[in-house]
Motif scaffolding. Structure first.
Motif, PDB file in Angstrom:
ATOM      1  N   LEU A 133     -24.997 -82.810  18.673  1.00  0.00           N
ATOM      2  CA  LEU A 133     -24.266 -82.952  17.424  1.00  0.00           C
ATOM      3  C   LEU A 133     -24.824 -84.094  16.578  1.00  0.00           C
ATOM      4  O   LEU A 133     -25.091 -83.922  15.393  1.00  0.00           O
ATOM      5  CB  LEU A 133     -22.775 -83.187  17.711  1.00  0.00           C
ATOM      6  CG  LEU A 133     -21.866 -83.409  16.504  1.00  0.00           C
ATOM      7  CD1 LEU A 133     -21.832 -82.160  15.610  1.00  0.00           C
ATOM      8  CD2 LEU A 133     -20.455 -83.767  16.960  1.00  0.00           C
ATOM      9  N   GLU A 135     -27.015 -86.906  14.681  1.00  0.00           N
ATOM     10  CA  GLU A 135     -28.312 -86.903  13.998  1.00  0.00           C
ATOM     11  C   GLU A 135     -28.606 -88.302  13.459  1.00  0.00           C
ATOM     12  O   GLU A 135     -27.711 -89.158  13.460  1.00  0.00           O
ATOM     13  CB  GLU A 135     -28.281 -85.905  12.830  1.00  0.00           C
ATOM     14  CG  GLU A 135     -28.072 -84.478  13.240  1.00  0.00           C
ATOM     15  CD  GLU A 135     -28.108 -83.508  12.059  1.00  0.00           C
ATOM     16  OE1 GLU A 135     -27.942 -82.313  12.289  1.00  0.00           O
ATOM     17  OE2 GLU A 135     -28.307 -83.969  10.908  1.00  0.00           O
ATOM     18  N   GLN A 145     -24.375 -82.586   8.515  1.00  0.00           N
ATOM     19  CA  GLN A 145     -25.455 -82.035   9.319  1.00  0.00           C
ATOM     20  C   GLN A 145     -26.689 -81.750   8.461  1.00  0.00           C
ATOM     21  O   GLN A 145     -26.620 -81.016   7.472  1.00  0.00           O
ATOM     22  CB  GLN A 145     -24.997 -80.746  10.007  1.00  0.00           C
ATOM     23  CG  GLN A 145     -23.885 -80.947  11.035  1.00  0.00           C
ATOM     24  CD  GLN A 145     -24.350 -81.734  12.243  1.00  0.00           C
ATOM     25  OE1 GLN A 145     -25.345 -81.409  12.883  1.00  0.00           O
ATOM     26  NE2 GLN A 145     -23.634 -82.810  12.555  1.00  0.00           N
ATOM     27  N   THR A 147     -29.598 -80.829  10.186  1.00  0.00           N
ATOM     28  CA  THR A 147     -30.249 -79.750  10.934  1.00  0.00           C
ATOM     29  C   THR A 147     -29.764 -78.424  10.365  1.00  0.00           C
ATOM     30  O   THR A 147     -28.561 -78.221  10.173  1.00  0.00           O
ATOM     31  CB  THR A 147     -29.909 -79.832  12.432  1.00  0.00           C
ATOM     32  OG1 THR A 147     -30.392 -81.072  12.948  1.00  0.00           O
ATOM     33  CG2 THR A 147     -30.538 -78.691  13.216  1.00  0.00           C
ATOM     34  N   LYS A 162     -32.034 -83.991  16.413  1.00  0.00           N
ATOM     35  CA  LYS A 162     -30.791 -84.476  17.008  1.00  0.00           C
ATOM     36  C   LYS A 162     -31.085 -85.765  17.770  1.00  0.00           C
ATOM     37  O   LYS A 162     -32.095 -85.854  18.479  1.00  0.00           O
ATOM     38  CB  LYS A 162     -30.199 -83.428  17.955  1.00  0.00           C
ATOM     39  CG  LYS A 162     -29.728 -82.163  17.255  1.00  0.00           C
ATOM     40  CD  LYS A 162     -28.565 -82.444  16.324  1.00  0.00           C
ATOM     41  CE  LYS A 162     -28.057 -81.177  15.648  1.00  0.00           C
ATOM     42  NZ  LYS A 162     -26.897 -81.450  14.773  1.00  0.00           N
ATOM     43  N   ALA A 178     -25.614 -76.871  13.779  1.00  0.00           N
ATOM     44  CA  ALA A 178     -26.517 -76.860  12.620  1.00  0.00           C
ATOM     45  C   ALA A 178     -25.847 -76.208  11.419  1.00  0.00           C
ATOM     46  O   ALA A 178     -24.939 -75.379  11.547  1.00  0.00           O
ATOM     47  CB  ALA A 178     -27.808 -76.125  12.967  1.00  0.00           C
ATOM     48  N   GLN A 179     -26.320 -76.591  10.239  1.00  0.00           N
ATOM     49  CA  GLN A 179     -25.783 -76.088   8.969  1.00  0.00           C
ATOM     50  C   GLN A 179     -26.470 -74.779   8.586  1.00  0.00           C
ATOM     51  O   GLN A 179     -27.700 -74.736   8.459  1.00  0.00           O
ATOM     52  CB  GLN A 179     -26.006 -77.121   7.862  1.00  0.00           C
ATOM     53  CG  GLN A 179     -25.366 -76.779   6.532  1.00  0.00           C
ATOM     54  CD  GLN A 179     -23.882 -77.085   6.510  1.00  0.00           C
ATOM     55  OE1 GLN A 179     -23.464 -78.184   6.806  1.00  0.00           O
ATOM     56  NE2 GLN A 179     -23.079 -76.093   6.158  1.00  0.00           N
ATOM     57  N   HIS A 186     -18.614 -77.965   5.898  1.00  0.00           N
ATOM     58  CA  HIS A 186     -18.352 -77.871   7.338  1.00  0.00           C
ATOM     59  C   HIS A 186     -17.981 -76.451   7.771  1.00  0.00           C
ATOM     60  O   HIS A 186     -18.101 -76.105   8.954  1.00  0.00           O
ATOM     61  CB  HIS A 186     -17.268 -78.867   7.763  1.00  0.00           C
ATOM     62  CG  HIS A 186     -15.893 -78.517   7.314  1.00  0.00           C
ATOM     63  ND1 HIS A 186     -15.424 -78.771   6.043  1.00  0.00           N
ATOM     64  CD2 HIS A 186     -14.866 -77.915   7.984  1.00  0.00           C
ATOM     65  CE1 HIS A 186     -14.184 -78.356   5.939  1.00  0.00           C
ATOM     66  NE2 HIS A 186     -13.819 -77.830   7.100  1.00  0.00           N
ATOM     67  N   ILE A 189     -21.102 -74.324   9.158  1.00  0.00           N
ATOM     68  CA  ILE A 189     -21.834 -74.840  10.322  1.00  0.00           C
ATOM     69  C   ILE A 189     -21.696 -73.884  11.507  1.00  0.00           C
ATOM     70  O   ILE A 189     -20.620 -73.301  11.729  1.00  0.00           O
ATOM     71  CB  ILE A 189     -21.299 -76.246  10.702  1.00  0.00           C
ATOM     72  CG1 ILE A 189     -21.692 -77.250   9.615  1.00  0.00           C
ATOM     73  CG2 ILE A 189     -21.823 -76.698  12.059  1.00  0.00           C
ATOM     74  CD1 ILE A 189     -21.089 -78.636   9.804  1.00  0.00           C
TER      75      ILE A 189
END
Length: 387
Positions: A133, A135, A145, A147, A162, A178-179, A186, A189
């Motif tokens: 989770l 980063e 996020q 990623t 990460k 990841a997005q 959110h 994700i």
């Protein structure tokens, strides 16, 4: 308002609970203790010890026997976590991530195919997992996020980095948040199951840490990694909810780890105080030391009750979010304080590795940081109070 009363909760331990506790204690004392200092000094991952943990069932304790797990309750899990953490928090964090974050998340939200393919091997300890989770720019703010996992039809294309990933270098399976849809924030994700060895998946250097030094902490990098659609956990956009729900349970494991670190330091300090002589008598006979030990024992017992309460609520399928945050907040603060007191009671000996308490003090600090900092726990508690 979240459940805050202990009414109706039974803190009595069953014979099965006591057997689990004793098995964990024996394993920690016979298998982990002899090599703990050496592994800490050289940042050596406890490969053989973790293998034995898997054989004894400590890596899939709460997983259903249908998928190779022990089928135990959360109370059994925290009892084992406490005993192992008394000796070696580096080993217990491997156990925590595999049980609380990876196995629980897969069993609760994964498809039957995902469970058959991954969960059975994770629960048995054949392989271990990691939860990805954090980063470089997304720690406490997990919504940010960077990623990405763009939808390419039958697969996602995963890119990003990460940080601070426990089991990062030794895990065979990683749950990567990841997005997918930036506009949805959110709600856009996802969480993907990624296998080690896939093209574009690179394990970065091992972090040189202050504490839990023999645990395996790495950065993981993803460059155009193709992840099959069937490796997404839950519906499209479920990733953030998955991560937050899983972390709520994970906090109970880290609270138990903090409790174990504190209790381990107390046991060492108590033993040392009876052996060490000063001014013609054992230092345990001096009121100044007695007061330290009394306060340590009291705060540790209070932390233990908070941990047990959170575990009981989870087992009874009640709202445990506030209780878990309280347990982690308090137990981690007690761990940091109690280990410092243990070093003080040992005096100069507490400052050298041979007596273990300096390692416990270094290990304690991380419990105030990972799986939600103490500040985040206070926000969670306040949010639940104000509902």
């Amino acid at each position: 308002m979240a459940v805050s009363s202990i009414e109706g909760l039974n803190f009595n331990l069953t014979e099965e609970h006591l057997a689990v506790k004793e098995a964990a204690r024996e394993f920690a004392q016979t298998e982990l203790l002899p090599t703990a200092i050496e592994r800490d000094t050289h940042s050596k991952f406890p490969k053989e010890e973790v293998k034995k943990m898997g054989e004894l069932g400590f890596l899939g304790m709460m997983v259903s026997p249908e998928y190779g797990g022990g089928g135990m309750d959360t109370v059994s899990y925290v009892l084992a976590m406490e005993e192992i953490s008394k000796v070696d928090a580096s080993a217990s964090v491997v156990m925590s991530v595999n049980n609380s974050l990876v196995c629980w998340g897969l069993e609760t939200f994964g498809t039957e195919e995902q469970k058959q393919k991954y969960l059975t091997r994770l629960a048995s300890g054949e392989i271990i997992g990691s939860f990805c989770l954090s980063e470089p720019e997304a720690g406490s703010d997990a919504t940010s996020q960077r990623t990405t996992a763009f939808d390419k039809g039958d697969h996602y294309l995963l890119n990003g980095t990460k940080n601070w990933i426990t089991n990062g270098g030794t895990s065979s399976v990683s749950l990567v948040v990841a997005q997918t849809n930036v506009e949805l924030k959110h709600k856009g994700i996802n969480c993907l199951i990624v296998e080690k060895g896939w093209d574009g998946f690179v394990v970065g250097k091992k972090e040189d840490k202050m504490g839990i030094r023999s645990s395996d902490t790495h950065s993981l990098m993803f460059t155009d990694v193709k992840v099959p659609k069937e490796n997404r956990i839950g519906e499209d956009g479920f990733g953030f909810k998955f991560a937050m729900t899983t972390l709520n349970g994970g906090r109970i494991g880290i609270a138990a780890q903090a409790l174990g670190i504190a209790a381990g330091a107390y046991e060492l300090a108590l033993k040392y105080s009876k052996e060490r002589k000063a001014f013609g008598k054992s230092i345990s006979e001096h009121q100044a030391i007695q007061f330290k030990l009394a306060e340590m024992a009291t705060k540790i017992e209070a932390a233990r009750l908070l941990v047990y309460k959170a575990a009981r609520l989870k087992d009874e399928h009640k709202d445990f979010v506030q209780a878990a945050a309280m347990a982690k907040l308090f137990a981690s603060e007690v761990a940091m304080w109690a280990t410092t007191e243990a070093v003080q009671i040992h005096g100069g000996y507490g400052y050298v590795k041979e007596y273990h308490v300096e390692r416990l003090m270094r290990d304690a600090k991380i419990t105030q940081i990972y799986e939600g900092t103490s500040e985040i726990q206070k926000l969670v508690i306040a949010r639940e109070m104000l509902k």
